[in-house]
Design a protein around this motif. Structure first.
Motif, PDB file in Angstrom:
ATOM      1  N   HIS A  96       0.713  -1.114  -0.069  1.00 30.43           N
ATOM      2  CA  HIS A  96       0.070  -0.091  -0.035  1.00 30.43           C
ATOM      3  C   HIS A  96       0.948   1.140   0.094  1.00 30.43           C
ATOM      4  O   HIS A  96       0.486   2.165  -0.699  1.00 30.43           O
ATOM      5  N   ALA A  97       2.146   1.124   0.954  1.00 29.48           N
ATOM      6  CA  ALA A  97       3.024   2.423   0.753  1.00 29.48           C
ATOM      7  C   ALA A  97       3.694   2.712  -0.540  1.00 29.48           C
ATOM      8  O   ALA A  97       3.726   3.588  -1.200  1.00 29.48           O
ATOM      9  N   MET A  98       3.969   1.398  -1.292  1.00 33.23           N
ATOM     10  CA  MET A  98       4.392   1.601  -2.638  1.00 33.23           C
ATOM     11  C   MET A  98       3.480   2.293  -3.459  1.00 33.23           C
ATOM     12  O   MET A  98       3.770   2.828  -4.512  1.00 33.23           O
ATOM     13  N   LYS A  99       2.041   1.790  -3.521  1.00 35.77           N
ATOM     14  CA  LYS A  99       1.108   2.357  -4.276  1.00 35.77           C
ATOM     15  C   LYS A  99       1.095   3.847  -4.024  1.00 35.77           C
ATOM     16  O   LYS A  99       0.979   4.602  -5.026  1.00 35.77           O
ATOM     17  N   THR A 100       1.049   4.412  -2.774  1.00 32.49           N
ATOM     18  CA  THR A 100       0.985   5.687  -2.570  1.00 32.49           C
ATOM     19  C   THR A 100       2.155   6.536  -3.219  1.00 32.49           C
ATOM     20  O   THR A 100       1.881   7.581  -3.544  1.00 32.49           O
ATOM     21  N   LEU A 101       3.261   5.727  -3.142  1.00 29.73           N
ATOM     22  CA  LEU A 101       4.241   6.395  -3.670  1.00 29.73           C
ATOM     23  C   LEU A 101       4.575   6.595  -5.233  1.00 29.73           C
ATOM     24  O   LEU A 101       5.602   7.065  -5.637  1.00 29.73           O
ATOM     25  N   GLY A 102       3.607   5.890  -5.815  1.00 32.49           N
ATOM     26  CA  GLY A 102       3.692   5.620  -7.259  1.00 32.49           C
ATOM     27  C   GLY A 102       4.610   4.444  -7.797  1.00 32.49           C
ATOM     28  O   GLY A 102       4.939   4.370  -8.915  1.00 32.49           O
ATOM     29  N   TRP A 103       4.959   3.468  -6.915  1.00 32.39           N
ATOM     30  CA  TRP A 103       5.987   2.488  -7.426  1.00 32.39           C
ATOM     31  C   TRP A 103       5.320   1.054  -7.398  1.00 32.39           C
ATOM     32  O   TRP A 103       5.946  -0.005  -7.160  1.00 32.39           O
ATOM     33  N   LEU A 104       4.141   1.015  -7.186  1.00 30.83           N
ATOM     34  CA  LEU A 104       3.143  -0.359  -7.248  1.00 30.83           C
ATOM     35  C   LEU A 104       3.523  -1.463  -8.392  1.00 30.83           C
ATOM     36  O   LEU A 104       4.132  -2.175  -8.070  1.00 30.83           O
TER      37      LEU A 104
END
Length: 174
Positions: free
Chosen positions: A41-49
């Protein structure tokens, strides 16, 4: 690939959902699948999903990273789930070891040498040194959701973990 020890020191209470879904119960271990989900979820928020999933969940070979579950620690004492093949010990003496769900790595390596040095926290299932505080305690908090249209309050209770000074969660990543 090298193992990296990770330590988190929460400064506020944390909620780790119980396997049964009961809001008034909490788990003392932060399981690896929940940790992977939180990082995803953090990676999704950072745009790295997309890059994260390609390197971990969608790879044909070995994933780029793996996580252990997170277990409590206090100072230098790290707790871990004991091996089921030899825990609880056959002759524990007066110490009730059957209630201990998390034990120090020191005991995994050397066994219980002097049972008077240890105590089991019945609430969390942590085995720790006699005379010291438990690394974590369970607290049930009361709150209320207020309906903005009607003003009706809906009280509820929720359990969370509060960590002692110099305590937190530890685990491994590779």
């Amino acid at each position: 690939m090298a193992l990296i020890e990770v330590r988190l020191r929460p400064t506020t209470p944390w909620r780790v959902g119980h396997g049964g879904g009961d809001r008034e119960r909490v788990d003392v271990v932060y399981h690896s699948d929940a940790l992977y989900s939180a990082i995803t979820h953090a990676m999704k928020t950072l745009g790295w999903l997309d890059e994260w999933l390609a390197a971990t969940a969608q790879t044909e070979g070995e994933p780029a990273v793996r996580f252990s579950s997170l277990f409590p620690f206090m100072g230098k004492m790290r707790l871990i789930a004991p091996p089921k093949t030899w825990w609880p010990p056959a002759n524990p003496g007066r110490l009730y070891t059957g209630a201990a769900r998390l034990i120090p790595l020191e005991i995994v390596r050397h066994g219980i040498v002097d049972e008077s040095r240890w105590t089991v926290d019945g609430e969390t299932g942590c085995l720790f040194h006699t005379g010291s505080d438990a690394p974590v305690r369970i607290v049930v908090r009361t709150a209320a959701a207020i309906d903005r249209l009607t003003g009706v309050a809906d009280p509820h209770r929720i359990a969370c973990l509060e960590f002692a000074h110099n305590a937190g969660w530890w685990g491994y990543s590779r």
